[in-house]
Write a protein that holds these residues in place. Sequence first.
Motif, PDB file in Angstrom:
ATOM      1  N   GLY A  39       0.796  -1.222   0.000  1.00 34.78           N
ATOM      2  CA  GLY A  39       0.000   0.000   0.000  1.00 34.78           C
ATOM      3  C   GLY A  39       0.826   1.268   0.000  1.00 34.78           C
ATOM      4  N   ILE A  40       2.125   1.164   0.309  1.00 38.18           N
ATOM      5  CA  ILE A  40       2.975   2.358   0.276  1.00 38.18           C
ATOM      6  C   ILE A  40       3.437   2.685  -1.146  1.00 38.18           C
ATOM      7  CG2 ILE A  40       3.777   1.999   2.643  1.00 38.18           C
ATOM      8  CD1 ILE A  40       6.468   1.090   1.472  1.00 38.18           C
ATOM      9  N   ILE A  41       3.201   1.765  -2.087  1.00 41.33           N
ATOM     10  CA  ILE A  41       3.594   2.008  -3.487  1.00 41.33           C
ATOM     11  C   ILE A  41       2.551   2.920  -4.124  1.00 41.33           C
ATOM     12  CG2 ILE A  41       4.069   0.937  -5.716  1.00 41.33           C
ATOM     13  CD1 ILE A  41       4.706  -1.667  -4.143  1.00 41.33           C
ATOM     14  N   LYS A  42       2.987   4.046  -4.633  1.00 43.64           N
ATOM     15  CA  LYS A  42       2.058   5.042  -5.177  1.00 43.64           C
ATOM     16  C   LYS A  42       2.171   5.126  -6.700  1.00 43.64           C
ATOM     17  CE  LYS A  42       0.453   6.241  -1.161  1.00 43.64           C
ATOM     18  NZ  LYS A  42       1.018   5.176  -0.360  1.00 43.64           N
ATOM     19  N   GLU A  43       1.187   5.763  -7.303  1.00 44.45           N
ATOM     20  CA  GLU A  43       1.124   5.897  -8.754  1.00 44.45           C
ATOM     21  C   GLU A  43       2.407   6.536  -9.298  1.00 44.45           C
ATOM     22  OE1 GLU A  43      -1.812   7.814 -12.200  1.00 44.45           O
ATOM     23  OE2 GLU A  43      -2.172   8.209 -10.063  1.00 44.45           O
ATOM     24  N   LYS A  44       2.966   5.872 -10.309  1.00 47.07           N
ATOM     25  CA  LYS A  44       4.202   6.310 -10.972  1.00 47.07           C
ATOM     26  C   LYS A  44       5.379   6.433  -9.985  1.00 47.07           C
ATOM     27  CE  LYS A  44       1.863   8.893 -14.667  1.00 47.07           C
ATOM     28  NZ  LYS A  44       1.487   7.670 -15.325  1.00 47.07           N
ATOM     29  N   GLY A  45       5.323   5.683  -8.901  1.00 46.34           N
ATOM     30  CA  GLY A  45       6.372   5.738  -7.894  1.00 46.34           C
ATOM     31  C   GLY A  45       7.495   4.750  -8.172  1.00 46.34           C
ATOM     32  N   ILE A  46       8.349   4.590  -7.177  1.00 48.23           N
ATOM     33  CA  ILE A  46       9.471   3.657  -7.244  1.00 48.23           C
ATOM     34  C   ILE A  46       9.441   2.808  -5.988  1.00 48.23           C
ATOM     35  CG2 ILE A  46      11.994   3.428  -7.341  1.00 48.23           C
ATOM     36  CD1 ILE A  46      12.019   6.299  -8.518  1.00 48.23           C
ATOM     37  N   CYS A  47       9.562   1.511  -6.159  1.00 45.92           N
ATOM     38  CA  CYS A  47       9.618   0.597  -5.013  1.00 45.92           C
ATOM     39  C   CYS A  47      10.900  -0.211  -5.077  1.00 45.92           C
ATOM     40  CB  CYS A  47       8.411  -0.334  -4.999  1.00 45.92           C
ATOM     41  SG  CYS A  47       8.454  -1.557  -3.654  1.00 45.92           S
ATOM     42  N   GLY A 118      20.415   2.190  -2.463  1.00 50.55           N
ATOM     43  CA  GLY A 118      19.491   2.326  -3.586  1.00 50.55           C
ATOM     44  C   GLY A 118      18.583   3.540  -3.438  1.00 50.55           C
ATOM     45  N   VAL A 119      18.095   3.757  -2.226  1.00 53.21           N
ATOM     46  CA  VAL A 119      17.273   4.943  -1.964  1.00 53.21           C
ATOM     47  C   VAL A 119      18.079   6.215  -2.196  1.00 53.21           C
ATOM     48  CG1 VAL A 119      16.066   6.256  -0.189  1.00 53.21           C
ATOM     49  CG2 VAL A 119      15.719   3.791  -0.358  1.00 53.21           C
ATOM     50  N   ALA A 120      19.311   6.229  -1.680  1.00 52.52           N
ATOM     51  CA  ALA A 120      20.170   7.402  -1.859  1.00 52.52           C
ATOM     52  C   ALA A 120      20.382   7.692  -3.338  1.00 52.52           C
ATOM     53  CB  ALA A 120      21.510   7.182  -1.156  1.00 52.52           C
ATOM     54  N   GLU A 121      20.555   6.648  -4.131  1.00 54.39           N
ATOM     55  CA  GLU A 121      20.755   6.848  -5.565  1.00 54.39           C
ATOM     56  C   GLU A 121      19.501   7.399  -6.240  1.00 54.39           C
ATOM     57  OE1 GLU A 121      23.454   6.718  -7.768  1.00 54.39           O
ATOM     58  OE2 GLU A 121      24.204   6.996  -5.736  1.00 54.39           O
ATOM     59  N   GLU A 122      18.341   6.879  -5.856  1.00 60.22           N
ATOM     60  CA  GLU A 122      17.099   7.406  -6.431  1.00 60.22           C
ATOM     61  C   GLU A 122      16.919   8.884  -6.069  1.00 60.22           C
ATOM     62  OE1 GLU A 122      15.284   5.927  -8.586  1.00 60.22           O
ATOM     63  OE2 GLU A 122      16.247   3.952  -8.425  1.00 60.22           O
ATOM     64  N   LEU A 123      17.278   9.250  -4.848  1.00 61.77           N
ATOM     65  CA  LEU A 123      17.160  10.650  -4.421  1.00 61.77           C
ATOM     66  C   LEU A 123      18.175  11.532  -5.158  1.00 61.77           C
ATOM     67  CD1 LEU A 123      16.590  10.236  -0.571  1.00 61.77           C
ATOM     68  CD2 LEU A 123      14.883  10.690  -2.350  1.00 61.77           C
ATOM     69  N   ARG A 124      19.360  11.005  -5.383  1.00 60.40           N
ATOM     70  CA  ARG A 124      20.361  11.750  -6.154  1.00 60.40           C
ATOM     71  C   ARG A 124      19.823  12.076  -7.545  1.00 60.40           C
ATOM     72  NH1 ARG A 124      26.043  11.299  -5.704  1.00 60.40           N
ATOM     73  NH2 ARG A 124      26.077  10.445  -7.809  1.00 60.40           N
ATOM     74  N   ARG A 125      19.161  11.106  -8.147  1.00 63.00           N
ATOM     75  CA  ARG A 125      18.624  11.303  -9.498  1.00 63.00           C
ATOM     76  C   ARG A 125      17.481  12.306  -9.516  1.00 63.00           C
ATOM     77  NH1 ARG A 125      18.869   4.852  -9.878  1.00 63.00           N
ATOM     78  NH2 ARG A 125      21.144   4.708 -10.174  1.00 63.00           N
ATOM     79  N   LYS A 126      16.887  12.526  -8.345  1.00 60.57           N
ATOM     80  CA  LYS A 126      15.813  13.520  -8.237  1.00 60.57           C
ATOM     81  C   LYS A 126      16.341  14.887  -7.805  1.00 60.57           C
ATOM     82  CE  LYS A 126      12.208  10.121  -7.165  1.00 60.57           C
ATOM     83  NZ  LYS A 126      11.337  10.406  -8.319  1.00 60.57           N
ATOM     84  N   GLY A 127      17.668  15.010  -7.706  1.00 56.44           N
ATOM     85  CA  GLY A 127      18.252  16.313  -7.435  1.00 56.44           C
ATOM     86  C   GLY A 127      18.775  16.546  -6.039  1.00 56.44           C
ATOM     87  N   PHE A 128      18.646  15.554  -5.150  1.00 56.24           N
ATOM     88  CA  PHE A 128      19.170  15.715  -3.797  1.00 56.24           C
ATOM     89  C   PHE A 128      20.695  15.592  -3.808  1.00 56.24           C
ATOM     90  CE2 PHE A 128      14.796  14.873  -3.059  1.00 56.24           C
ATOM     91  CZ  PHE A 128      14.486  15.452  -1.836  1.00 56.24           C
ATOM     92  N   LEU A 129      21.344  16.398  -2.987  1.00 58.88           N
ATOM     93  CA  LEU A 129      22.805  16.414  -2.954  1.00 58.88           C
ATOM     94  C   LEU A 129      23.312  15.395  -1.942  1.00 58.88           C
ATOM     95  CD1 LEU A 129      23.408  20.278  -3.082  1.00 58.88           C
ATOM     96  CD2 LEU A 129      23.459  18.639  -4.981  1.00 58.88           C
ATOM     97  N   LEU A 130      23.619  14.205  -2.425  1.00 63.41           N
ATOM     98  CA  LEU A 130      24.155  13.135  -1.582  1.00 63.41           C
ATOM     99  C   LEU A 130      25.437  12.633  -2.230  1.00 63.41           C
ATOM    100  CD1 LEU A 130      20.849  11.162  -0.919  1.00 63.41           C
ATOM    101  CD2 LEU A 130      22.150  12.430   0.775  1.00 63.41           C
ATOM    102  N   ASP A 131      26.578  12.975  -1.641  1.00 64.10           N
ATOM    103  CA  ASP A 131      27.827  12.537  -2.260  1.00 64.10           C
ATOM    104  C   ASP A 131      28.240  11.167  -1.723  1.00 64.10           C
ATOM    105  OD1 ASP A 131      29.472  12.803   0.117  1.00 64.10           O
ATOM    106  OD2 ASP A 131      29.477  14.963  -0.230  1.00 64.10           O
ATOM    107  N   GLU A 132      29.154  10.547  -2.433  1.00 66.88           N
ATOM    108  CA  GLU A 132      29.568   9.184  -2.096  1.00 66.88           C
ATOM    109  C   GLU A 132      30.169   9.098  -0.702  1.00 66.88           C
ATOM    110  OE1 GLU A 132      32.643   5.744  -3.691  1.00 66.88           O
ATOM    111  OE2 GLU A 132      31.726   7.144  -5.120  1.00 66.88           O
ATOM    112  N   ASN A 133      30.955  10.095  -0.312  1.00 70.29           N
ATOM    113  CA  ASN A 133      31.571  10.060   1.014  1.00 70.29           C
ATOM    114  C   ASN A 133      30.527  10.078   2.118  1.00 70.29           C
ATOM    115  OD1 ASN A 133      34.206   9.934   0.096  1.00 70.29           O
ATOM    116  ND2 ASN A 133      34.443  12.164   0.008  1.00 70.29           N
ATOM    117  N   ALA A 134      29.450  10.838   1.916  1.00 69.34           N
ATOM    118  CA  ALA A 134      28.385  10.876   2.921  1.00 69.34           C
ATOM    119  C   ALA A 134      27.731   9.508   3.062  1.00 69.34           C
ATOM    120  CB  ALA A 134      27.343  11.927   2.548  1.00 69.34           C
ATOM    121  N   ILE A 135      27.507   8.832   1.949  1.00 70.77           N
ATOM    122  CA  ILE A 135      26.904   7.499   1.977  1.00 70.77           C
ATOM    123  C   ILE A 135      27.831   6.511   2.678  1.00 70.77           C
ATOM    124  CG2 ILE A 135      26.187   5.570   0.511  1.00 70.77           C
ATOM    125  CD1 ILE A 135      25.187   7.723  -1.493  1.00 70.77           C
ATOM    126  N   ARG A 136      29.111   6.573   2.362  1.00 74.23           N
ATOM    127  CA  ARG A 136      30.072   5.680   3.001  1.00 74.23           C
ATOM    128  C   ARG A 136      30.145   5.935   4.500  1.00 74.23           C
ATOM    129  NH1 ARG A 136      33.340   2.666  -0.180  1.00 74.23           N
ATOM    130  NH2 ARG A 136      33.223   3.050  -2.421  1.00 74.23           N
TER     131      ARG A 136
END
Length: 293
Positions: A39-47, A118-136
């Motif tokens: 139920g958390i999956i929304k129209e045109k969303g990403i799961c 995977g979530v961080a990558e999807e957010l990066r593609r949407k314009g959020f500034l998440l660099d690799e060092n922060a993820i590590r």
Amino acid sequence: RLDATNVVRPLVAVISNVALDHMEYLGNTVGEIAREKGGIIKEKGICLTAAKDREAIAVLAEICLKEGASLKRLGKGIRLTRHRDGAFSYADGARTYKRLECALIGKHQQENAAMAVGVAEELRRKGFLLDENAIRRGLANIRWEGRMEVVHKAPLIVLDGAHNPAGVKILCDVLDCDFSFRKLVIVFGVLGDKDFRSMIRKLAKRADRLILTKPDSSRAVAPVQLLPLAAPYCREVVIEEYPPEAIKTALAWSLPEDLILIAGSLYLVGQAKKILPSLTNQQGNKPICLSDV
């Protein structure tokens, strides 16, 4: 599906796994539970999901098709490569992270970490500034209280809030693969709306000594009900209904080379976290952080 979190529309939805839990609310099969979680999956969303059960995957795929959403699965779309030294690598076809380190104990946590990347990558593609060092840094410094949490050594004391058969299976796998000890002493308490028969059977088989107690909840199972379920699988089972006494008994029974596991309920883990500092300090040992192990 009917959860209060549906007041928001997520940029990315994550269903890490689907197992038999909260069955009184969600359903009696993995498929029924997957439909509620979906139920958390929304129209045109990403799961994103790390679910392995075929029925669960089929239900999530069906929901995504209906909603016009994309489904990315661990093992299909997201690749996790484990390295012998405990590091892992992530790849999703567009980006690769080599040799990531997750501070949490257990191979299953690498799967959860891959979902987080995977979530961080999807957010990066949407314009959020998440660099690799922060993820590590995030993965290397993560802490999760009450989940394979090491709070003391000599004896080693581990807290885990596993409260369903799937959680207990993972816990047993971690005990078998990630810890070494002379004897295993388990303090176990559980709520009555859980599949405690399956849980106690898995844990009792591994315990050298098992102490049954009662978490501070009106839903807790009386230890006397657990005793006949545990006795066929563990030679030494006792009842200490009051958790502080159960933990004192575990400490009295244990040598520095032993492991004390406190598990079965987050209520019990919460009580243990309040009790343990005073009890272990009385022994002259200092509580430790996971990074010290």
